[in-house]
Design a protein around this motif. Structure first.
Motif, PDB file in Angstrom:
ATOM      1  N   GLU A 123       1.220  -1.130  -0.126  1.00  0.00           N
ATOM      2  CA  GLU A 123       0.028  -0.093  -0.674  1.00  0.00           C
ATOM      3  C   GLU A 123       0.665   1.784   0.048  1.00  0.00           C
ATOM      4  O   GLU A 123       0.710   1.968  -0.950  1.00  0.00           O
ATOM      5  N   ALA A 124       2.033   1.559   0.998  1.00  0.00           N
ATOM      6  CA  ALA A 124       2.900   2.387   1.091  1.00  0.00           C
ATOM      7  C   ALA A 124       3.230   2.412  -0.617  1.00  0.00           C
ATOM      8  O   ALA A 124       3.531   3.844  -1.182  1.00  0.00           O
ATOM      9  N   ALA A 125       3.665   1.066  -0.714  1.00  0.00           N
ATOM     10  CA  ALA A 125       4.141   1.790  -2.553  1.00  0.00           C
ATOM     11  C   ALA A 125       3.725   2.274  -3.371  1.00  0.00           C
ATOM     12  O   ALA A 125       3.581   3.126  -3.694  1.00  0.00           O
ATOM     13  N   LYS A 126       2.286   1.841  -3.953  1.00  0.00           N
ATOM     14  CA  LYS A 126       1.344   2.587  -4.456  1.00  0.00           C
ATOM     15  C   LYS A 126       0.563   3.689  -4.101  1.00  0.00           C
ATOM     16  O   LYS A 126       0.763   4.723  -5.369  1.00  0.00           O
ATOM     17  N   ASP A 127       0.959   3.513  -3.104  1.00  0.00           N
ATOM     18  CA  ASP A 127       0.212   6.088  -2.678  1.00  0.00           C
ATOM     19  C   ASP A 127       2.408   6.109  -3.173  1.00  0.00           C
ATOM     20  O   ASP A 127       1.437   7.953  -3.804  1.00  0.00           O
ATOM     21  N   TRP A 128       3.011   5.700  -3.319  1.00  0.00           N
ATOM     22  CA  TRP A 128       3.882   6.886  -3.889  1.00  0.00           C
ATOM     23  C   TRP A 128       4.208   6.697  -4.686  1.00  0.00           C
ATOM     24  O   TRP A 128       4.355   8.126  -5.342  1.00  0.00           O
TER      25      TRP A 128
ATOM     26  N   GLY B 107       1.434  10.353 -10.711  1.00  0.00           N
ATOM     27  CA  GLY B 107       0.609  11.416 -10.938  1.00  0.00           C
ATOM     28  C   GLY B 107      -1.036  10.793 -11.096  1.00  0.00           C
ATOM     29  O   GLY B 107      -1.456  11.411 -11.932  1.00  0.00           O
ATOM     30  N   GLN B 108      -0.894   9.934 -10.350  1.00  0.00           N
ATOM     31  CA  GLN B 108      -2.151   8.938 -11.732  1.00  0.00           C
ATOM     32  C   GLN B 108      -1.874   7.968 -10.500  1.00  0.00           C
ATOM     33  O   GLN B 108      -1.303   7.333  -9.895  1.00  0.00           O
TER      34      GLN B 108
ATOM     35  N   GLU C 237      -0.898  -2.434 -10.821  1.00  0.00           N
ATOM     36  CA  GLU C 237      -0.301  -1.793 -12.017  1.00  0.00           C
ATOM     37  C   GLU C 237      -1.171  -0.611 -12.631  1.00  0.00           C
ATOM     38  O   GLU C 237      -2.421  -0.272 -12.582  1.00  0.00           O
ATOM     39  N   PHE C 238       0.120  -0.012 -13.318  1.00  0.00           N
ATOM     40  CA  PHE C 238      -0.530   1.190 -14.207  1.00  0.00           C
ATOM     41  C   PHE C 238       0.348   1.238 -15.228  1.00  0.00           C
ATOM     42  O   PHE C 238       0.248   0.112 -15.587  1.00  0.00           O
ATOM     43  N   ARG C 239      -0.460   2.097 -15.595  1.00  0.00           N
ATOM     44  CA  ARG C 239      -0.493   2.428 -17.290  1.00  0.00           C
ATOM     45  C   ARG C 239       0.441   3.345 -17.939  1.00  0.00           C
ATOM     46  O   ARG C 239      -0.724   4.281 -16.900  1.00  0.00           O
ATOM     47  N   ILE C 240       1.803   3.682 -18.461  1.00  0.00           N
ATOM     48  CA  ILE C 240       2.340   4.745 -17.921  1.00  0.00           C
ATOM     49  C   ILE C 240       3.548   5.339 -19.509  1.00  0.00           C
ATOM     50  O   ILE C 240       3.569   3.969 -19.964  1.00  0.00           O
ATOM     51  N   GLY C 241       2.805   6.723 -19.718  1.00  0.00           N
ATOM     52  CA  GLY C 241       4.256   6.763 -20.939  1.00  0.00           C
ATOM     53  C   GLY C 241       3.099   6.290 -22.307  1.00  0.00           C
ATOM     54  O   GLY C 241       2.476   6.255 -22.294  1.00  0.00           O
ATOM     55  N   ASP C 242       4.358   6.711 -22.876  1.00  0.00           N
ATOM     56  CA  ASP C 242       3.970   6.953 -24.503  1.00  0.00           C
ATOM     57  C   ASP C 242       2.948   6.239 -25.158  1.00  0.00           C
ATOM     58  O   ASP C 242       2.129   6.400 -25.947  1.00  0.00           O
ATOM     59  N   TYR C 243       3.276   4.790 -25.035  1.00  0.00           N
ATOM     60  CA  TYR C 243       2.991   3.159 -25.501  1.00  0.00           C
ATOM     61  C   TYR C 243       1.970   2.844 -23.741  1.00  0.00           C
ATOM     62  O   TYR C 243       1.927   1.650 -24.343  1.00  0.00           O
ATOM     63  N   LEU C 244       1.795   3.533 -23.075  1.00  0.00           N
ATOM     64  CA  LEU C 244       1.011   3.011 -22.226  1.00  0.00           C
ATOM     65  C   LEU C 244       1.544   1.382 -21.404  1.00  0.00           C
ATOM     66  O   LEU C 244       0.867   0.834 -20.981  1.00  0.00           O
TER      67      LEU C 244
END
Length: 134
Positions: A16-21, A27-28, A40-47
């Motif tokens: 949970e701390a890692a997810k929050d950090w 910024g998402q 899991e996050f989707r990040i960057g130009d190519y998600l």
């Protein structure tokens, strides 16, 4: 053979701390969650997929300290990104280092013991200009 990065994953004792950090840094919010085990996050130009896994599910040979391969994420302003990560509690792993022809790298260790690589990469920008973001 290798067709593209599918998922980059980091391990954390305190999921949970890692997810929050990472939510604060990226910024998402994560788009996918397995209770008690994974964000899991989707990040960057190519998600690209960036996952955080509860360290209880790490392979038996995984170490707690930094090591192994470093995935370098292209950033437009390496100094600002590096400074922001340090301000959020990451520590320097490798300082900002210019290489040949516009390639510059740096890396930090996040508060959970993972190495996050940063890079200004002209080749990434060339590919992006030809293909466009997702």
């Amino acid at each position: 053979m290798l067709r593209g990065m599918a998922t980059s994953t980091f391990y954390a004792d305190d999921l949970e701390a890692a997810k929050d950090w990472y939510t604060e840094f990226l910024g998402q919010e994560p788009y996918f969650h397995v209770p008690g085990g994974y964000y899991e996050f989707r990040i960057g130009d190519y998600l690209h997929e960036f996952g955080i896994i509860n360290r209880a599910f790490a392979p038996a040979r995984a170490t707690k300290g930094p090591g192994g391969a470093i995935v370098n994420w292209h950033v437009d302003d390496l100094q600002a990104t590096f400074d922001r990560l340090l301000a959020l509690g990451a520590t320097e792993y490798d300082p900002i280092t210019p290489h040949s022809e516009g390639f510059v790298t740096a890396s930090v260790v996040d508060p959970f013991g993972n190495v996050l690589g940063l890079m200004t990469n002209p080749h990434y920008l060339e590919v992006l200009a030809k293909t466009g973001p997702a």
